[in-house]
Design a protein around this motif. Sequence first.
Motif, PDB file in Angstrom:
ATOM      1  N   ALA A   1      44.578  38.458  50.341  1.00  0.00           N
ATOM      2  CA  ALA A   1      45.261  38.996  48.918  1.00  0.00           C
ATOM      3  C   ALA A   1      46.185  39.948  50.056  1.00  0.00           C
ATOM      4  O   ALA A   1      46.418  40.897  49.112  1.00  0.00           O
TER       5      ALA A   1
ATOM      6  N   GLU B   1      44.762  45.263  46.739  1.00  0.00           N
ATOM      7  CA  GLU B   1      43.257  47.367  46.634  1.00  0.00           C
ATOM      8  C   GLU B   1      42.373  46.803  46.483  1.00  0.00           C
ATOM      9  O   GLU B   1      41.382  47.414  47.423  1.00  0.00           O
ATOM     10  N   LYS B   2      41.986  46.171  45.612  1.00  0.00           N
ATOM     11  CA  LYS B   2      40.430  45.517  45.863  1.00  0.00           C
ATOM     12  C   LYS B   2      39.909  45.104  46.987  1.00  0.00           C
ATOM     13  O   LYS B   2      38.734  45.739  47.681  1.00  0.00           O
TER      14      LYS B   2
ATOM     15  N   ASP C   1      50.326  40.906  51.293  1.00  0.00           N
ATOM     16  CA  ASP C   1      50.868  41.242  51.543  1.00  0.00           C
ATOM     17  C   ASP C   1      50.797  41.702  53.329  1.00  0.00           C
ATOM     18  O   ASP C   1      50.159  41.637  54.135  1.00  0.00           O
TER      19      ASP C   1
ATOM     20  N   GLU D   1      42.192  37.642  31.556  1.00  0.00           N
ATOM     21  CA  GLU D   1      43.440  37.598  32.182  1.00  0.00           C
ATOM     22  C   GLU D   1      43.940  36.122  32.190  1.00  0.00           C
ATOM     23  O   GLU D   1      44.378  35.813  31.516  1.00  0.00           O
TER      24      GLU D   1
ATOM     25  N   LYS E   1      41.101  46.661  36.920  1.00  0.00           N
ATOM     26  CA  LYS E   1      42.412  47.798  37.505  1.00  0.00           C
ATOM     27  C   LYS E   1      43.053  48.304  38.520  1.00  0.00           C
ATOM     28  O   LYS E   1      44.284  48.788  38.502  1.00  0.00           O
ATOM     29  N   LEU E   2      42.648  47.774  39.460  1.00  0.00           N
ATOM     30  CA  LEU E   2      43.392  47.371  40.784  1.00  0.00           C
ATOM     31  C   LEU E   2      44.283  46.431  41.367  1.00  0.00           C
ATOM     32  O   LEU E   2      43.298  45.306  40.986  1.00  0.00           O
ATOM     33  N   SER E   3      45.000  46.185  42.139  1.00  0.00           N
ATOM     34  CA  SER E   3      45.463  44.849  42.473  1.00  0.00           C
ATOM     35  C   SER E   3      44.384  44.023  43.520  1.00  0.00           C
ATOM     36  O   SER E   3      43.618  44.828  44.043  1.00  0.00           O
ATOM     37  N   GLY E   4      44.841  43.381  43.480  1.00  0.00           N
ATOM     38  CA  GLY E   4      43.843  42.167  44.542  1.00  0.00           C
ATOM     39  C   GLY E   4      43.530  42.492  46.351  1.00  0.00           C
ATOM     40  O   GLY E   4      42.682  42.883  46.721  1.00  0.00           O
TER      41      GLY E   4
END
Length: 622
Positions: A542, A517-518, A544, A236, A512-515
């Motif tokens: 991480a 979600e991780k 919202d 990334e 594969k997961l967002s921050g």
Amino acid sequence: MRAAASSSHLPPSAAADPAQRRSDWGTLARLLPYLWRYRWRVGLALSFLILAKVANVGVPLLLKQLVDRLSIQPGSVQAMLVVPVGLLVAYGLLRLSTSVFTELRELVFAKATEGTTRSIALQVFQHLHALSLRFHLERQTGGMTRDIERGTRAVQSLFSYSLYSILPTLIEMVMVLTLLGVKFDAWFAGITLVALLVYIGFTVAVTEWRTQFRKQLNELDSKAHSRAIDSLLNYETVKYFNNEQYEARRYDESLNNLRRAAVKSQRTLSLLNTGQQLIIAAALIAMLWRATEGVVAGRMTLGDLVMVNAFMIQLYVPLNFLGVIYREIKQGLADLDKMFVLLEREREVADQPGAQPLQVSEGRVRFEHVSFAYDGAQGPQGAAAHRPILHDVSFEIPPGRTVAVVGPSGAGKSTLARLLYRFYDVEPGAGRITIDGQDIRAVTQASLRAAIGIVPQDTVLFNDTVAYNIGYGRPDASQAEIEAAARAAHIHDFIASTPKGYDTIVGERGLKLSGGEKQRVAIARTLLKNPPVLIFDEATSALDSANERAIQGELQSAARGKTALVIAHRLSTVVDAHEIVVMEQGRVVERGPHAALLALDGVYARMWRLQHSQAPGETTPA
């Protein structure tokens, strides 16, 4: 907060200076204990090896008899039909016996080879997990994995080349020299012995000279591999800065250096092979000249000439590969030594002799006058020699209470969690950390970490399913328990909405997961573990605002009745903590509940005003 370590402060065994590498005999001595447990297999394999060589040496002797028996009187039909047929059958049986004994040797010894390789590889794997966080922050994953791969492969190659090539050739050499010296004149044994000594001396000398090029080749190979792995792991970042071509140029530079080293290595190998062939050809000419002269003079039969030629071929064919074998053995010993150096690296954090399991009754955690520096040891008054992080830090987390630690970046907040987990140890005389009155340095690391659960700021997941990553908190958990933990972490609905549900692969490091979600997976994993002591290190950083508020409630529920240490940068997440400890430059500067700290109008109050004066949705960088 990252821990930087100076190589000058690493344990002596960690300073892997190639010039100070143990001798080859020392490496072999280090390997022998692993092989000793299979000693009866080694003995049986050696027996089959000797039998195979006896059969192999018998082949030229029988071939001589076969050739001599063909010189019969004309008209002797019985001799033509019986004697050669019998010799031919015996010749075939000897050839078969050589193969059978060789295969039996390999079959018997295979378990010893594979068992030894497995034992060493498992021990290295376990030892790597036992090494400190400092080691893992400094390591180069690509190069280290390549060293381990070469080391485990070296075990097999050493056994293979020594037991299957070097030792059989030596045994056969002794047998052949003895036969030539006894059956013929000393010239045959002398020519053979001189040729063998010259051949071996030339091979060893040139191979020793070539070793430097081989080492350079391996180092460049590890460097290229490390560079490629590092670039792919940071995929990334490469994309963010549009540096694909830059990474390709760096990798191509490594490959080009590797190519030049490989060509140089091949040139020296060609020189070695050419020299070996010259020595073999000269020896064969001398032997055949002597044998031919003996046949002409009547001292030898035609069968003797055939036998001498067969002996020379049997000896020199395996010797043809002596350079390769010697080089591979030397390289195998070097590779194995690298792995042993890694295995012998001292644990920076180790259980004390006689350490007892941690007994958690209440879960009271105390930091008592703790001072700590990442680089180097602390003195008796807690003064750190290098990069001091904590200075005389003291506070308590009562049972069933939540204590939050806040402060600017670099204040030492995350270091508290690392010390509590014993990723590093507080030096003697620099304070102590206790759980229910037990100094955590005096208990076993396994029992300590079993009693603590953590939700880290930077969550790294295994390249496996979501269910596996959540279940990692308690590997024996049922699917229902995994799903219950996911619901508590507010991630069940997201998982259920994916095509494969809990069987969804999260990708390497969970990319594969967002921050968010991780981080929710990490929360679910810790909730599943359900330990008496919890650490939340920026656990909602991480997420919202909506999810943060929802999960904040779940974290408070999870921490109810447990001892919880919350490390936070956003002060809004810790207003409900029973006590807030404010740190600045590694020192506790304020402490108390939220309202009392605001009333004090000190560091905490300034941080609160600063964060709440930002525009809506704006956050202070962690």
